[in-house]
Design a protein around this motif. Structure first.
Motif, short mmCIF file in Angstrom:
data_model
loop_
_atom_site.label_atom_id
_atom_site.label_comp_id
_atom_site.label_asym_id
_atom_site.label_seq_id
_atom_site.Cartn_x
_atom_site.Cartn_y
_atom_site.Cartn_z
N LEU A 65 0.86 -1.18 0.00
CA LEU A 65 0.00 0.00 0.00
C LEU A 65 0.89 1.22 0.00
CD1 LEU A 65 -2.83 -0.88 2.55
CD2 LEU A 65 -2.96 -0.87 0.07
N ALA A 66 0.45 2.27 -0.71
CA ALA A 66 1.24 3.49 -0.80
C ALA A 66 0.33 4.70 -0.82
CB ALA A 66 2.11 3.45 -2.06
N THR A 71 -0.28 17.66 0.08
CA THR A 71 -0.23 18.32 1.39
C THR A 71 0.47 17.37 2.36
OG1 THR A 71 -2.47 17.53 1.94
CG2 THR A 71 -2.28 19.73 0.94
N ARG A 72 -0.25 16.86 3.33
CA ARG A 72 0.26 15.86 4.27
C ARG A 72 -0.85 14.88 4.57
NH1 ARG A 72 4.72 18.00 7.96
NH2 ARG A 72 5.47 19.79 6.81
N GLY A 73 -0.51 13.63 4.88
CA GLY A 73 -1.54 12.64 5.14
C GLY A 73 -1.05 11.52 6.05
N ALA A 81 -1.19 2.29 12.47
CA ALA A 81 -0.65 3.35 11.62
C ALA A 81 0.25 2.68 10.58
CB ALA A 81 0.14 4.34 12.45
N ILE A 82 -0.14 2.76 9.31
CA ILE A 82 0.66 2.06 8.30
C ILE A 82 1.42 2.99 7.35
CG2 ILE A 82 -0.71 -0.06 8.39
CD1 ILE A 82 -1.86 0.86 5.63
N LEU A 83 0.90 4.20 7.11
CA LEU A 83 1.59 5.11 6.21
C LEU A 83 1.60 6.52 6.79
CD1 LEU A 83 0.08 3.86 2.83
CD2 LEU A 83 2.44 3.57 3.59
N ASP A 84 2.78 7.07 7.00
CA ASP A 84 2.94 8.40 7.56
C ASP A 84 3.52 9.33 6.49
OD1 ASP A 84 3.56 10.73 8.92
OD2 ASP A 84 4.64 9.73 10.54
N ALA A 85 2.64 10.15 5.92
CA ALA A 85 3.08 11.17 4.96
C ALA A 85 2.87 12.53 5.61
CB ALA A 85 2.29 11.04 3.66
N ASP A 86 3.20 12.62 6.89
CA ASP A 86 3.03 13.85 7.65
C ASP A 86 4.40 14.39 8.03
OD1 ASP A 86 2.00 15.96 9.13
OD2 ASP A 86 1.41 14.72 10.83
N THR A 93 5.65 12.96 -3.00
CA THR A 93 6.43 11.72 -3.05
C THR A 93 5.57 10.54 -2.58
OG1 THR A 93 7.33 12.05 -0.83
CG2 THR A 93 8.62 12.92 -2.68
N VAL A 94 6.01 9.35 -2.86
CA VAL A 94 5.28 8.14 -2.49
C VAL A 94 5.88 7.55 -1.22
CG1 VAL A 94 4.73 5.77 -3.19
CG2 VAL A 94 4.63 7.61 -4.87
N ARG A 95 5.01 7.24 -0.27
CA ARG A 95 5.40 6.48 0.92
C ARG A 95 4.67 5.15 0.82
NH1 ARG A 95 7.03 10.16 5.49
NH2 ARG A 95 8.73 11.22 4.44
#
Length: 146
Positions: A65-66, A71-73, A81-86, A93-95
């Motif tokens: 999962l990505a 912005t931030r997510g 919590a699996i993906l931290d784009a904060d 970019t891809v996390r």
């Protein structure tokens, strides 16, 4: 997991406030609510949008999962919590993260900051077992209870 009354897409809530980070929204009062086919909604004056519902994994196996956002997510599956784009996230970019999923429904929550127009949007990507290249998660695997 078998859930009665599932509808296509995700439910969303919009929150106001001056935030520079993605908050936990459980204790906040929503200014507006709605539904969307995927992870995109607009609410005038909103600073945070929170999408929630279910992700349907078609088969047991290894998934990736990505997330990508301007912005931030932050993405949670079940309560993990699996993906931290904060924190320290370079916009656009891809996390990604690999995980084992069983076939069926998995509770998902996506929280993101809204842009200046009140639009919150997160692109979810995935690979299913046997695939190698990340691609857009199809809206038809997302659902919510009305």
């Amino acid at each position: 997991m078998n859930i009665e009354g599932l509808q296509p897409g995700l439910a969303w809530s919009a929150f106001e406030g001056d935030l520079s980070y993605v908050p936990q929204v459980a204790s906040l009062n929503a200014a507006e609510r709605g539904t969307a086919p995927g992870c995109s909604a607009t609410s005038a004056g909103a600073q945070v949008l929170h999408f929630h519902g279910y992700l349907k994994a078609p088969v047991d196996g290894d998934y990736q999962l990505a997330v990508r956002t301007s912005t931030r997510g932050f993405v949670r599956l079940h309560i993990a919590a699996i993906l931290d784009a904060d924190y320290d996230y370079p916009s656009g970019t891809v996390r990604s993260r690999s995980l084992q999923l069983q076939a069926g429904l998995h509770p998902i929550q996506i929280t993101c900051l809204a842009d200046n127009s009140g639009k919150g949007e997160v692109e979810l990507l995935w690979t299913t077992p046997g695939e190698n290249d990340l691609h857009a998660l199809p809206n038809q695997v997302l659902s919510h209870v009305q």
